[in-house]
Design a protein around this motif. Structure first.
Motif, mmCIF file in Angstrom:
data_model
loop_
_atom_site.group_PDB
_atom_site.id
_atom_site.type_symbol
_atom_site.label_atom_id
_atom_site.label_comp_id
_atom_site.label_asym_id
_atom_site.label_seq_id
_atom_site.Cartn_x
_atom_site.Cartn_y
_atom_site.Cartn_z
ATOM 1 N N ARG A 7 2.593 4.496 0.722
ATOM 2 C CA ARG A 7 2.479 5.147 2.836
ATOM 3 C C ARG A 7 3.074 6.414 2.632
ATOM 4 O O ARG A 7 4.119 7.227 1.469
ATOM 5 C CB ARG A 7 3.499 4.308 3.290
ATOM 6 C CG ARG A 7 2.723 2.992 3.580
ATOM 7 C CD ARG A 7 1.619 2.931 4.030
ATOM 8 N NE ARG A 7 1.070 1.859 4.794
ATOM 9 C CZ ARG A 7 -0.250 1.212 4.500
ATOM 10 N NH1 ARG A 7 -1.413 2.155 5.006
ATOM 11 N NH2 ARG A 7 -0.476 0.010 5.248
ATOM 12 N N PHE A 43 0.505 -1.183 -0.074
ATOM 13 C CA PHE A 43 0.248 -0.084 -0.148
ATOM 14 C C PHE A 43 1.117 1.223 0.754
ATOM 15 O O PHE A 43 2.333 1.624 0.934
ATOM 16 C CB PHE A 43 -0.734 -0.327 1.544
ATOM 17 C CG PHE A 43 -2.397 -0.504 1.153
ATOM 18 C CD1 PHE A 43 -2.927 -1.087 0.335
ATOM 19 C CD2 PHE A 43 -2.014 -2.283 2.160
ATOM 20 C CE1 PHE A 43 -4.405 -1.980 0.371
ATOM 21 C CE2 PHE A 43 -2.450 -3.133 2.552
ATOM 22 C CZ PHE A 43 -3.901 -3.355 1.469
ATOM 23 N N GLU A 98 -7.673 1.144 1.913
ATOM 24 C CA GLU A 98 -6.495 0.443 1.576
ATOM 25 C C GLU A 98 -7.445 -0.568 1.147
ATOM 26 O O GLU A 98 -7.335 -2.296 0.318
ATOM 27 C CB GLU A 98 -6.484 -0.288 2.635
ATOM 28 C CG GLU A 98 -4.752 0.211 3.565
ATOM 29 C CD GLU A 98 -4.658 0.009 4.440
ATOM 30 O OE1 GLU A 98 -5.247 -1.149 5.254
ATOM 31 O OE2 GLU A 98 -3.457 0.606 4.589
ATOM 32 N N ALA A 140 1.870 -4.490 3.024
ATOM 33 C CA ALA A 140 1.079 -3.778 4.215
ATOM 34 C C ALA A 140 1.588 -4.247 5.996
ATOM 35 O O ALA A 140 0.815 -3.507 6.491
ATOM 36 C CB ALA A 140 -0.369 -4.873 3.673
ATOM 37 N N CYS A 161 -7.370 0.162 -2.934
ATOM 38 C CA CYS A 161 -6.340 0.417 -3.638
ATOM 39 C C CYS A 161 -5.977 -1.127 -4.030
ATOM 40 O O CYS A 161 -6.055 -2.123 -2.879
ATOM 41 C CB CYS A 161 -5.424 0.893 -2.545
ATOM 42 S SG CYS A 161 -3.333 0.310 -2.889
#
Length: 247
Positions: free
Chosen positions: A101, A99, A163, A186, A166
């Protein structure tokens, strides 16, 4: 008249036979596996694989080299295994999701009000941008616009990731002119919220919460999972998420 017609008929038939033979010899053989692989790709053609032709181009390349399947970040484990069966190779079905950040708290000092084209890319090219920190998030939403799945939104001038939407395609990471957004597994336990490699004095002068490279977190870590280079780098294989570095 009849003889001429007969001759023309024979000549025409001869040409027809020649065309059929030529077509068969010059025909390009298409690997039927390409279509089967294509059917199992997500079809988003998001471009995250780096190929201009999207999923169609990736299917052709994967048949030639199955290791390139890793370029597609949208595939689920079952689809990966199925493509492996089609190609007769073993493909890992389980891959940890990643993901985006945001390595910024949005507390950088503002030098001037941005005008004109309000995009991160344009502002970054404008005298280094309106922030005192040349590494901070500009908050104009280039990453939000780049996401084809609507997985990002702006809140308080910073991108927020949803999320559940995503796919980890990485287009937001590519769209950020300052490298503020980074794809991370993750399961990452501790996140670094600063993107500036500048020395401590420069960081203090430009941001209220940037990393000043004091090395306190590095020294405090009981399992030596943190090293400065020049920002703290956390070894996920050692980190236990004890929270000592945060304290």
């Amino acid at each position: 008249m009849l003889e001429e017609a007969g001759v023309l008929g024979v000549v025409g038939a001869a040409f027809a036979v020649m065309l059929v033979v030529a077509a068969r010899k010059l025909a390009v053989q298409v690997d039927e596996r390409i279509e089967k692989v294509r059917e199992r790709l997500p079809g988003a053609s998001c471009g995250a694989c780096g190929l201009r032709g999207g999923c169609d181009a990736l299917a052709e390349e994967v048949v030639k080299d199955p290791s390139l399947l890793g370029k597609c970040r949208l595939l689920g484990p079952e689809e990966r295994r199925e493509i492996g069966r089609i190609l007769g190779v073993e493909v890992k079905g389980e891959e940890e999701r990643r993901f985006p950040r945001v390595r910024c708290t949005g507390q950088g000092k503002i030098l001037f009000e941005a005008r004109g084209e309000r995009t991160c890319s344009a502002l970054s090219d404008l005298a280094g941008g309106p922030l005192a920190c040349p590494y901070g998030c500009l908050g104009m939403g280039d990453c939000v616009r780049a996401c084809p799945f609507g997985a990002l939104r702006l809140e308080g001038g910073l991108p927020v990731v949803e999320e559940e939407r995503c796919t980890g395609c990485g287009l937001c990471e590519q769209a950020c002119p300052r490298g503020v957004i980074r794809l991370q597994p993750a399961g990452t336990k501790v996140l670094l919220l600063c993107n500036s490699p500048a020395p401590g004095k420069e960081v203090t002068a430009s941001c209220a919460s940037g990393c000043i490279k004091c090395r306190i977190c590095e020294k405090a870590c009981p399992v030596q999972a943190i090293k400065l280079d020049p920002l703290p780098v956390i070894d996920a294989s050692l980190c236990t998420a004890c929270g000592t570095c945060v304290e």
